[in-house]
Motif scaffolding. Sequence first.
Motif, PDB file in Angstrom:
ATOM      1  N   ARG A 117      -6.178  -6.929  -4.368  1.00 50.67           N
ATOM      2  CA  ARG A 117      -4.356  -7.218  -3.756  1.00 50.67           C
ATOM      3  C   ARG A 117      -4.259  -8.666  -3.577  1.00 50.67           C
ATOM      4  O   ARG A 117      -4.385  -9.301  -2.307  1.00 50.67           O
ATOM      5  CB  ARG A 117      -4.795  -6.699  -1.835  1.00 50.67           C
ATOM      6  CG  ARG A 117      -3.475  -6.055  -1.514  1.00 50.67           C
ATOM      7  CD  ARG A 117      -3.527  -5.086  -0.379  1.00 50.67           C
ATOM      8  NE  ARG A 117      -1.861  -4.893   0.477  1.00 50.67           N
ATOM      9  CZ  ARG A 117      -1.896  -5.686   1.184  1.00 50.67           C
ATOM     10  NH1 ARG A 117      -2.609  -6.667   1.574  1.00 50.67           N
ATOM     11  NH2 ARG A 117      -0.254  -5.414   1.060  1.00 50.67           N
ATOM     12  N   VAL A 150       4.864 -13.458  -3.983  1.00 51.14           N
ATOM     13  CA  VAL A 150       4.486 -12.675  -4.790  1.00 51.14           C
ATOM     14  C   VAL A 150       4.181 -13.663  -5.953  1.00 51.14           C
ATOM     15  O   VAL A 150       4.010 -15.170  -5.717  1.00 51.14           O
ATOM     16  CB  VAL A 150       5.880 -13.600  -5.039  1.00 51.14           C
ATOM     17  CG1 VAL A 150       6.321 -12.114  -7.035  1.00 51.14           C
ATOM     18  CG2 VAL A 150       7.038 -12.124  -4.157  1.00 51.14           C
ATOM     19  N   HIS A 173       1.726  -9.395  -2.220  1.00 46.66           N
ATOM     20  CA  HIS A 173       2.696  -8.605  -1.723  1.00 46.66           C
ATOM     21  C   HIS A 173       3.003  -7.954  -3.221  1.00 46.66           C
ATOM     22  O   HIS A 173       4.006  -6.169  -3.042  1.00 46.66           O
ATOM     23  CB  HIS A 173       3.207  -8.816  -0.737  1.00 46.66           C
ATOM     24  CG  HIS A 173       1.772  -9.163   0.630  1.00 46.66           C
ATOM     25  ND1 HIS A 173       2.129 -10.649   0.396  1.00 46.66           N
ATOM     26  CD2 HIS A 173       1.573  -8.886   1.110  1.00 46.66           C
ATOM     27  CE1 HIS A 173       1.474 -10.673   1.903  1.00 46.66           C
ATOM     28  NE2 HIS A 173       1.058  -9.568   2.709  1.00 46.66           N
ATOM     29  N   LEU A 174       3.550  -8.557  -4.410  1.00 41.94           N
ATOM     30  CA  LEU A 174       4.573  -7.907  -5.439  1.00 41.94           C
ATOM     31  C   LEU A 174       4.038  -8.853  -6.073  1.00 41.94           C
ATOM     32  O   LEU A 174       3.446 -10.292  -6.779  1.00 41.94           O
ATOM     33  CB  LEU A 174       5.696  -8.782  -5.110  1.00 41.94           C
ATOM     34  CG  LEU A 174       6.584  -7.727  -5.475  1.00 41.94           C
ATOM     35  CD1 LEU A 174       7.187  -5.865  -5.420  1.00 41.94           C
ATOM     36  CD2 LEU A 174       8.336  -8.282  -5.006  1.00 41.94           C
ATOM     37  N   ASP A 224       0.091 -11.105   6.086  1.00 36.86           N
ATOM     38  CA  ASP A 224      -0.625  -9.881   7.120  1.00 36.86           C
ATOM     39  C   ASP A 224      -1.551  -9.227   8.293  1.00 36.86           C
ATOM     40  O   ASP A 224      -0.846  -8.826   9.146  1.00 36.86           O
ATOM     41  CB  ASP A 224      -1.425  -8.584   5.725  1.00 36.86           C
ATOM     42  CG  ASP A 224      -1.248  -8.480   4.863  1.00 36.86           C
ATOM     43  OD1 ASP A 224      -0.160  -8.570   4.892  1.00 36.86           O
ATOM     44  OD2 ASP A 224      -1.816  -7.699   3.977  1.00 36.86           O
ATOM     45  N   VAL A 258      -2.430 -13.762   1.877  1.00 36.08           N
ATOM     46  CA  VAL A 258      -1.551 -12.104   2.024  1.00 36.08           C
ATOM     47  C   VAL A 258      -2.645 -11.598   3.495  1.00 36.08           C
ATOM     48  O   VAL A 258      -2.212 -11.283   3.962  1.00 36.08           O
ATOM     49  CB  VAL A 258      -2.339 -11.547   1.181  1.00 36.08           C
ATOM     50  CG1 VAL A 258      -2.106 -10.109   1.390  1.00 36.08           C
ATOM     51  CG2 VAL A 258      -1.034 -12.008  -0.107  1.00 36.08           C
ATOM     52  N   SER A 270       6.388 -11.426   8.322  1.00 40.33           N
ATOM     53  CA  SER A 270       7.647 -10.305   7.459  1.00 40.33           C
ATOM     54  C   SER A 270       7.941 -11.543   6.251  1.00 40.33           C
ATOM     55  O   SER A 270       9.226 -10.997   4.934  1.00 40.33           O
ATOM     56  CB  SER A 270       9.038 -10.274   7.714  1.00 40.33           C
ATOM     57  OG  SER A 270       9.511 -11.821   8.291  1.00 40.33           O
ATOM     58  N   HIS A 290      14.347 -14.460  -1.768  1.00 40.82           N
ATOM     59  CA  HIS A 290      12.955 -14.168  -2.696  1.00 40.82           C
ATOM     60  C   HIS A 290      13.916 -15.702  -3.726  1.00 40.82           C
ATOM     61  O   HIS A 290      14.707 -16.092  -4.145  1.00 40.82           O
ATOM     62  CB  HIS A 290      13.167 -13.624  -3.471  1.00 40.82           C
ATOM     63  CG  HIS A 290      12.634 -13.622  -5.161  1.00 40.82           C
ATOM     64  ND1 HIS A 290      11.450 -11.940  -5.069  1.00 40.82           N
ATOM     65  CD2 HIS A 290      11.242 -14.348  -5.604  1.00 40.82           C
ATOM     66  CE1 HIS A 290      10.917 -12.701  -5.689  1.00 40.82           C
ATOM     67  NE2 HIS A 290      10.554 -14.124  -5.992  1.00 40.82           N
ATOM     68  N   ASN A 341      10.172 -13.256  -0.043  1.00 40.68           N
ATOM     69  CA  ASN A 341       9.539 -12.755  -0.961  1.00 40.68           C
ATOM     70  C   ASN A 341       9.393 -15.173  -1.150  1.00 40.68           C
ATOM     71  O   ASN A 341      10.445 -15.642  -1.421  1.00 40.68           O
ATOM     72  CB  ASN A 341      10.093 -11.968  -1.675  1.00 40.68           C
ATOM     73  CG  ASN A 341      10.107 -10.627  -1.971  1.00 40.68           C
ATOM     74  OD1 ASN A 341      10.077 -10.343  -0.964  1.00 40.68           O
ATOM     75  ND2 ASN A 341      10.805 -10.146  -2.645  1.00 40.68           N
ATOM     76  N   GLY A 399       3.408  -4.616  -4.731  1.00 41.83           N
ATOM     77  CA  GLY A 399       4.336  -4.551  -4.870  1.00 41.83           C
ATOM     78  C   GLY A 399       4.437  -4.532  -6.845  1.00 41.83           C
ATOM     79  O   GLY A 399       3.815  -5.536  -7.094  1.00 41.83           O
ATOM     80  N   ARG A 456       6.149 -12.239   2.414  1.00 42.44           N
ATOM     81  CA  ARG A 456       5.868 -11.916   0.894  1.00 42.44           C
ATOM     82  C   ARG A 456       5.521 -12.212  -0.123  1.00 42.44           C
ATOM     83  O   ARG A 456       5.843 -12.780  -0.497  1.00 42.44           O
ATOM     84  CB  ARG A 456       6.312 -10.472   0.637  1.00 42.44           C
ATOM     85  CG  ARG A 456       6.957  -9.246   1.361  1.00 42.44           C
ATOM     86  CD  ARG A 456       6.925  -7.805   0.461  1.00 42.44           C
ATOM     87  NE  ARG A 456       8.352  -8.283  -0.267  1.00 42.44           N
ATOM     88  CZ  ARG A 456       9.276  -7.060  -0.598  1.00 42.44           C
ATOM     89  NH1 ARG A 456       8.862  -6.400  -0.554  1.00 42.44           N
ATOM     90  NH2 ARG A 456      10.251  -7.272  -0.462  1.00 42.44           N
ATOM     91  N   THR A 489      13.638 -10.280   5.124  1.00 37.32           N
ATOM     92  CA  THR A 489      12.492 -10.050   4.804  1.00 37.32           C
ATOM     93  C   THR A 489      12.077 -11.473   3.893  1.00 37.32           C
ATOM     94  O   THR A 489      13.311 -11.534   2.857  1.00 37.32           O
ATOM     95  CB  THR A 489      12.257  -9.258   4.003  1.00 37.32           C
ATOM     96  OG1 THR A 489      11.681  -7.846   5.203  1.00 37.32           O
ATOM     97  CG2 THR A 489      10.727  -9.136   2.866  1.00 37.32           C
TER      98      THR A 489
END
Length: 417
Positions: free
Chosen positions: A320, A302, A323-324, A293, A289, A298, A233, A268, A351, A300, A266
Motif C-alpha cells: 500500500r 500516485v 493510493h493510486l 491517511d 500514505v 483528501s 491531479h 492527486n 486505486g 491521494r 480531491t
Amino acid sequence: MQIKDVLLAPGNGAFFYDDQEAIRSGAIQDGFIYLGTPKTPEFNSIRVPASSLSVGLVLADDNVVWGDMINVQYSGAGGRDPLFDTNQISNLTSRVVAPRLLEVDASVFGTSCARVFEHVKGQRLPLAVEYGVSQALLRAAAHFQRKTMAEIVCLEFDLPLPTRRVPIYCQSGDAREINVDKMILKAVDVLPHGLINSRQKFGDGGQTFIEFVTWVATRTRQIGRPGYHPVLHFDVYGWIGQEIGLEPQRIADFICRVVDTVPGFTINIESPADFGSTQAQIENYAKIVSILDSRDSSARIVVDERCNTLDDIRLFAEARAAHLIQIKTPDVGSLADTAHAVLLCKENKVGAYVGGSCTETDLSAQASVHISVATQADMMLAKPGMGVDEAFSIVGNEQNRLLAMLNRRRAQEENIG
C-alpha cells in the motif's frame, strides 16, 4: 487461427521523447526545444521526435490487425527501457518475434502472448515489443471470436461484462492555461496533470506550484458548468522531494498545505519524490500514505517512477505504497499484464489508473480503453499527444462506442436467458 504473415511499418508517436535527467538538471527551453547537452544514454538531443513501429498480423482470412510499438516520453529514466530505436526493434521483431507469431493460435489471447513473449537467452523482450504485439494479438482474438477486445479480456480473466464508464484524465503539457480551459469546458473527469517537471514550474518552496493549483480550482468554479466537480491531479516529477527534502513527514506536510489551499477538492499528487530505487520508493511512499491517511487528508498519492512492470506494481500494491498506481502501459509491456495489474490493485484495495504516455498512437490508446473498461479501472489517461482535444476524443469516443456495443450484447444475452 493461423497468422500467415507479419508486416512492419515505421511510424510516428504523437509527441516527443524527452531526456528527463537533463530537464531536471536545469535545461533551458527555447521555444519548443531544450538547450544543452543530453544526460540520458542514447539521447542525441534533449528532445527527440517520438518514433513508433506498427506490427500487422495477416490472418488466415487475409484480414490484417495492427498494434503499435512505442516507448514513453521519459525513456531511460526511473528504471525504464532505453530510447526507442526503430531499426533495432524492427530487426529483433523480424528475427525473433515474427517466427513465433507464425506458430501460435491467435484466437487465444493469453496463451499466444505467453508463447510469443518467452525470454530470449534469459532476457525479457523489449517492453515496447510486448506492448505493440499484444495489441495486435488482442485484436486478432477479437476478430476471430467476433467480439470486442474488452470481451476477450473479460473471458480471459473471468470478469463480468462491464457496465460502468471509466473516468478520463487529461494532461495539459506546457500550454497549461489554454488546455485547462479546454478540459473544464469539456467537463473532463480528472485534470490537468500540469507537467510540473522543472524548478521554474515548481517554484521556490513550491510556491509557484501552489499558485497553479489554486488557479486551476478557481478557474474550474469560474467557467465550469453547474455541478461540475473534477478531481485535480498534478504530476510533480519528484520536485517536492527535490525542493522540500526526502523526509516523508515533510513531504506529507507540504502536500497537506497544498490541499488546504483548495478545500472541497480531491487532490492527486503524482510522483511527489524519487527515492532512487524501487525498494526505497516503496518504503517511503508507504510512510507518506500512512501519514496522510492518519490525517484524513483528501490528498491521494500516485506512484509512477520506479513502478514500471507487473512485478513492481504487485510490490507497491501489497505494501500500500500509494493510493493510486499508474499502470503505465508501454512500461508494463503486454496488455495481458496491464489487465492483471488492474486486478492486482483491486485485490489490494489500491486505486488502478491505466496510464501511458503522450508519445503513443491512436491504436495503442484505443486498445488501452478496452483493458480499462473490461477491468473497471479507477481512471484512464486520455492519450496520445498533448493537445487535449485529440486525446479526449480518441479515448472518450472509443469508450462510448464500446459501452454501446456491450449494452447491446448484454440485452441479447438477457433475451436469450
